[in-house]
Design a protein around this motif. Structure first.
Motif, short mmCIF file in Angstrom:
data_model
loop_
_atom_site.label_atom_id
_atom_site.label_comp_id
_atom_site.label_asym_id
_atom_site.label_seq_id
_atom_site.Cartn_x
_atom_site.Cartn_y
_atom_site.Cartn_z
N ASP A 111 0.27 4.38 -0.47
CA ASP A 111 -0.24 5.54 0.29
C ASP A 111 0.07 5.39 1.78
OD1 ASP A 111 -1.22 6.84 -1.92
OD2 ASP A 111 -3.19 5.89 -1.81
N GLU A 112 -0.04 4.17 2.27
CA GLU A 112 0.25 3.94 3.70
C GLU A 112 1.73 4.17 3.98
OE1 GLU A 112 0.22 0.34 7.02
OE2 GLU A 112 -0.81 0.07 5.10
N ASP B 267 0.87 -1.18 0.00
CA ASP B 267 0.00 0.00 0.00
C ASP B 267 0.91 1.24 0.00
OD1 ASP B 267 -1.72 2.11 0.49
OD2 ASP B 267 -3.00 0.95 1.85
#
Length: 500
Positions: A357-358, A355
């Motif tokens: 964005d994480e 992920d």
């Protein structure tokens, strides 16, 4: 022309974004670095991210305006066979006039080897040479043939007359069926002298001994010397003096030469050599009448205009064939086959199943990011490349780390403590830092790994386009991202700092 203009505009825009991104990124890192030093608020951690990599057959590459041209036939079990031919357009520097009653004594195609002079000379004081960049069995002969080219080689692109025409390694050419030369050949480091018999100049009337010239290059370096059919040049060059009045007329009349290698026995293990063919010349030794005397003359033709390489690959019975025929684009390949000269590359997807964005929200400071490739234990090391190269495959552009300093990027072959070839490491810290920026990150694109070519390194910071050249036949097998050996799988390894 419109397509070229659009591409140029895109590259300029990309360059401006690239430079501004570097400046911005360096500023951000500098501010964070001050905080680390002053406050001790960060700790260093490591992170290994999954990568997907699979094989891609590189069916064609640009093959004109090369630094080196390949000639010969080479085969190994890892990558199959490579058959390389050379096409060359002959040209003269100044108008040629064969004069009165000319007769051709000899025509020689002279192609310099890549050679290094030894520190010690031979016992007779003559220079001792070693031939460079020859791969395979140099002791086995193959047939080397030279034909008259029957394809006109344009200098400019007919669709874009303001641009030079690119030629590719999978081009096909027509040539006249009767060879100007054909004979058994193997590389010879002692080929340094030509003996030219002057058949029309007699130096002893009693014995009818003819004059002979001993020709040696000024640097005495070895070269390939192929005697071409003199009758062809008598019939064509001497009977058409008007074609030598201009370069254009001559090239229209005589398209050039086609050099081709073929095996004497199909099962032979032969060799392939890299040559600076653009330094070659075709020399016509002839005699004409000056006043009342027969006089020795020469006419030189050069190959520094349009030359091209053709590569024919055959992966039959090679280790590479099943991987190139059916690459695992879903899970990644167990092995990656990296080979130059229209060979094969590895396509790489980073941060698979991650992920992004994480990760970006954690605002990591990337201290170091590396792609590490481990050599396959069964790989043939006889054509081992000393360096690999990484680039943006989707846009055919350089990544930040290469432009900022190719030595920092690395990609060099590393050896273990016993001196054995071990792995390649490519440092892509700046590229990954820009990918993981929380604000305005660089878009993640598919990358490619290839055998490095001399033309891959950018000349300046705005030189972002990756040139589609590859004239080295070297290759290596490395563990892929789906290798059964988990420790040697291709991974992206990060060292980063974050707040405690």
């Amino acid at each position: 022309m419109a397509k070229s203009i659009v591409k140029a505009i895109k590259l300029v825009a990309l360059a401006l974004l690239f430079v501004s991104g570097i400046v911005s990124c360096e500023g951000d890192l500098e501010d964070v670095g001050v905080g680390i030093v002053d406050n001790g608020l960060f700790e260093t951690q490591e992170f290994s991210s999954n990568v997907k990599a699979y094989n891609q057959n590189d069916l064609e590459v640009k093959a004109n305006r090369l630094g080196q041209y390949l000639l010969g036939i080479y085969k190994n079990n890892d990558f199959g066979s490579l058959d390389a031919s050379i096409v060359g357009q002959a040209a003269f520097l100044s108008t040629i006039n064969f004069g009165t009653d000319p007769a051709i004594d000899s025509v020689v195609l002279n192609i310099p080897y890549l050679a290094t002079r030894d520190a010690e000379d031979n016992e007779d004081g003559s220079p001792k040479w070693e031939l460079d960049s020859i791969f395979g069995d140099q002791s086995t002969e193959y047939t080397l043939s030279v034909y008259e080219l029957n394809t006109y080689l344009n200098t400019l692109d007919p669709e874009n007359p303001g641009e030079e025409l690119d030629y590719y390694s999978d081009e096909t050419y027509l040539f006249k069926p009767t060879a100007l030369y054909s004979g058994a050949f193997k590389p010879n480091k002692n080929d340094t002298i030509s003996i030219i018999q002057r058949k029309e100049i007699i130096i002893d009337e009693d014995t009818m001994e003819h004059d002979a010239d001993t020709i040696k290059e000024s640097n005495s370096a070895p070269s390939i010397k192929l005697p071409l059919n003199t009758q062809f040049f008598e019939d064509n060059f001497l009977t058409n003096p008007e074609v030598f009045e201009s370069q254009a007329a001559f090239i229209e009349f005589f398209n050039g030469l086609y050099l081709q290698a073929s095996k004497i026995n199909p099962t032979d293990d032969t060799s392939i050599m890299a040559l600076e063919f653009q330094r070659s010349k075709m020399i016509i030794y002839y005699t004409n009448t000056v006043g009342e005397e027969r006089t020795k003359q020469t006419a030189n033709f050069y190959f520094n205009n349009v030359n091209n390489n053709t590569y024919i690959r055959d992966y039959t019975d090679s280790k590479a064939k099943p991987f190139l025929d059916a690459p695992n684009t879903i899970d990644g390949d167990t092995r990656l086959f990296l080979n130059g000269a229209a060979g094969s590359v590895a396509l790489v997807d980073l941060f698979v199943d991650e992920d992004l964005d994480e990760i970006r929200s954690k605002n990591w400071l990337i201290n170091e990011a590396n792609l590490i490739l481990y050599l396959d234990e069964s790989a043939d090391l006889s054509i081992l490349p000393e360096r690999l190269f990484l680039y943006n495959y989707e846009d055919e552009t350089q990544i930040a780390d290469v432009v900022l300093g190719s030595e920092i990027f690395g990609g060099y072959l590393e050896r273990d403590e016993d001196g054995n070839p071990w792995r390649y490491k490519m440092k892509i810290t700046n590229y990954i830092s820009r990918i993981l920026k929380e604000d305005d990150p660089t878009e993640l694109k598919q990358l490619a790994i290839k055998v490095m070519n001399a033309s891959d390194i950018p000349n300046e910071i705005l030189d972002l386009e990756v040139q589609d050249y590859s004239w080295t036949p070297k290759g290596i097998i490395v563990h892929g991202s789906n290798s059964e050996n988990a420790e040697k799988r291709l991974k992206l390894e990060l060292v980063y700092s974050e707040k405690k």
